[in-house]
Design an enzyme around this catalytic site. Structure first.
Site, PDB file in Angstrom:
ATOM      1  N   HIS A  81      49.697  22.284 122.697  1.00  0.00           N
ATOM      2  CA  HIS A  81      50.938  23.065 122.813  1.00  0.00           C
ATOM      3  C   HIS A  81      50.662  24.534 122.516  1.00  0.00           C
ATOM      4  CE1 HIS A  81      54.273  19.771 122.501  1.00  0.00           C
ATOM      5  NE2 HIS A  81      53.363  19.513 123.421  1.00  0.00           N
ATOM      6  N   TYR A 209      62.783  23.449 117.183  1.00  0.00           N
ATOM      7  CA  TYR A 209      63.275  23.520 115.806  1.00  0.00           C
ATOM      8  C   TYR A 209      64.674  24.121 115.881  1.00  0.00           C
ATOM      9  CZ  TYR A 209      58.531  22.707 113.987  1.00  0.00           C
ATOM     10  OH  TYR A 209      57.317  22.156 113.676  1.00  0.00           O
ATOM     11  N   PRO A 301      58.047  19.106 105.390  1.00  0.00           N
ATOM     12  CA  PRO A 301      57.363  18.981 106.681  1.00  0.00           C
ATOM     13  C   PRO A 301      57.695  20.069 107.717  1.00  0.00           C
ATOM     14  CG  PRO A 301      59.049  17.285 106.450  1.00  0.00           C
ATOM     15  CD  PRO A 301      58.967  17.980 105.135  1.00  0.00           C
ATOM     16  N   LYS A 305      52.483  21.176 107.890  1.00  0.00           N
ATOM     17  CA  LYS A 305      51.253  21.545 107.182  1.00  0.00           C
ATOM     18  C   LYS A 305      50.610  20.427 106.354  1.00  0.00           C
ATOM     19  CE  LYS A 305      50.675  25.702 108.460  1.00  0.00           C
ATOM     20  NZ  LYS A 305      50.441  25.176 109.807  1.00  0.00           N
ATOM     21  N   TYR A 393      51.774  29.047 111.597  1.00  0.00           N
ATOM     22  CA  TYR A 393      52.023  27.715 112.174  1.00  0.00           C
ATOM     23  C   TYR A 393      50.729  27.107 112.713  1.00  0.00           C
ATOM     24  CZ  TYR A 393      54.570  23.965 114.528  1.00  0.00           C
ATOM     25  OH  TYR A 393      55.042  22.731 114.931  1.00  0.00           O
TER      26      TYR A 393
END
Ligand code: RFL
Ligand code: PHB
Length: 398
Positions: A81, A209, A301, A305, A393
């Site tokens: 991704h 998200y 979460p 990570k 990220y």
């Protein structure tokens, strides 16, 4: 087998407690380097594989799995991704990791990582004890640490050079360290994530998200035909109270209209609630006991990570043990806790920040809501802010 009443004793170099991703990856890296080890796990392999957890791998984790020789299926089936989407105020905003920092993440479930590591361990024939009862750690402040357990009614003792505590948040390793020697930093959030897994195509090509007045939601996936979705719920909720229909309705409410329209629903094949917590135990080394992964730290979460930090700890520990055994150099082992904690705290910060940015906090007042909206608005309008999110990220350099 030892006669009744006696102890079955064996010795090895490194005794690894826990067969989660941290323990199995460490075992594999040591086995590849020719260092004797044993993995001692309290559950059965089926139980370990039945836990549905993380889904996003950083490049550092993929590299670690390659070094362990278990990246074959990951390269074939993992989905690369190049970005994520943020959804709020009825719209979606893409954060393009590739354009911003030239990096990406791989979608490949923790269950699959664990399955690959288990298969490699079995193929290499190194000892693994599943369903070990009453595991206990002894004398790690001496040169001769020991791990004791019972299996099928027989008492066993493993004498070793080092113990790796890879037994997760509720494990025995951290609990075996006397209180005055450790320092705990903790924040418990007043909500959890209700997650479901379903054999349905993901709603979008990338993760969404979503921040909504009813709470946070996340659209993730395991493959092109299997989806993983989460909604924020109060800590008091129980999965039994959430029918599939109630879950899908709630998720749809929290998505932007286009995603809500595109959502394909179906029966859940797993449903569970994970509490959200930030937690660090310092230091990560006590004499000849090293803590790694969730045994030493927990992140909420939101930043994806947890598993990646476990892999990063294990790389530092494997390198330290290899330098010690192959070059008689203990410097890296001595630096283990300090090196890990520098990276751990940055991931703690990022995970806390993503959680604060995207969730509804029950005690937040009108001012706090406006600040949250302003932060989201600033984020998607600022290339610098997007780059900072992207950098964290995909994983900071080691
Ligand atoms: P694990 O995976 O918890 O493995 C520890 C292993 O140790 C065993 N064990 C013992 N063995 C022997 N003796 C004892 N006394 C023992 N006590 C425990 C356990 O049975 C287990 O097999 O820790 P590890 O290897 O450090 O790996 C860390 C990751 O599992 C973890 O960080 C992530 O899964 C966290 N996490 C998530 N991270 C994400 O990035 N994305 C997610 O969506 C996500 N979902 C989750 C999660 C963690 C959860 N937990 C811990 C409850 C969802 C849940 C429910
Ligand atoms: C998941 O797919 O389970 C997942 C993905 C991203 C997260 C958390 C969980 O931030």
């Amino acid at each position: 087998m030892a006669p009744n009443g006696s102890i079955n004793s064996r010795s090895t170099r490194v005794a690894i407690i826990g067969a989660g991703p941290a323990g199995l990856l460490l075992g594999q890296l040591l086995t590849v380097a020719g260092i004797d080890n044993i993995v001692i796990e309290q559950r059965s392999p089926e139980y370990v594989l039945g836990r549905i957890r993380a889904g996003i791998l950083e490049c550092v984790t993929v590299e670690a799995l390659k070094r362990a020789g278990v990246d074959g299926r990951l390269r074939e089936e993992g989905l690369v991704h190049h970005g994520i989407e943020l959804s709020f105020g009825g719209e979606r905003h893409r954060i393009d990791f590739h354009a911003l920092i030239g990096s990406d993440v791989t979608v490949y479930g923790q269950t699959e990582v664990t399955r690959d590591l288990m298969a490699a361990r079995q193929a290499s024939g190194v000892p693994t004890v599943y369903e070990a009862e009453d595991v206990s750690l002894h004398d790690f402040d001496s040169n001769r640490p020991r791990v004791c357990y019972r299996k099928d009614g027989v008492e066993h003792e493993v004498v070793c050079d080092y113990i790796a505590g890879c037994d997760g948040f509720h494990g025995v390793s951290r609990a075996s360290v006397p209180e005055p020697s450790k320092r705990i930093f903790e924040r418990v959030y007043p909500f959890g994530w209700l997650g479901i897994l379903s054999e349905t195509p993901p709603v979008a090509d990338e993760l969404i998200y979503a921040s909504h007045e009813r709470g946070f939601a996340l659209c993730s996936m395991r493959s092109k035909t299997r989806s993983r979705y989460y909604v924020q719920v109060p800590s008091t909720e129980k999965p039994e109270d959430w029918s599939d229909a109630r879950f899908w309705d709630e998720l749809r409410h929290r998505l932007d209209p286009a995603a809500a329209e595109a959502l394909v629903t179906g029966p859940s094949i797993e449903k569970s609630i994970a509490p959200l917590r930030s937690f660090v135990c310092e230091p990560m080394r006590y004499g000849r006991l090293f803590l790694a992964g969730d045994a030493a730290h927990i992140v909420p979460p939101t930043g994806a990570k947890g598993l990646n930090l476990a892999a990063s700890d294990v790389l530092y520990l494997a390198d330290g043990l290899i330098a010690h055994y192959q070059h008689d150099d203990s410097h890296e082992l001595d630096m283990y806790s300090e090196r890990c904690l520098r990276r751990v705290w940055k991931a703690e910060r990022f995970s806390w920040w993503m959680t604060s940015l995207l969730h509804r906090f029950p005690d937040a007042d009108a001012f706090a809501h406006r600040i949250q909206q302003a932060e989201l608005d600033y984020l998607v309008g600022s290339e610098a802010a997007c780059r900072s999110l992207a950098e964290n990220y995909v994983g900071l350099p080691r």
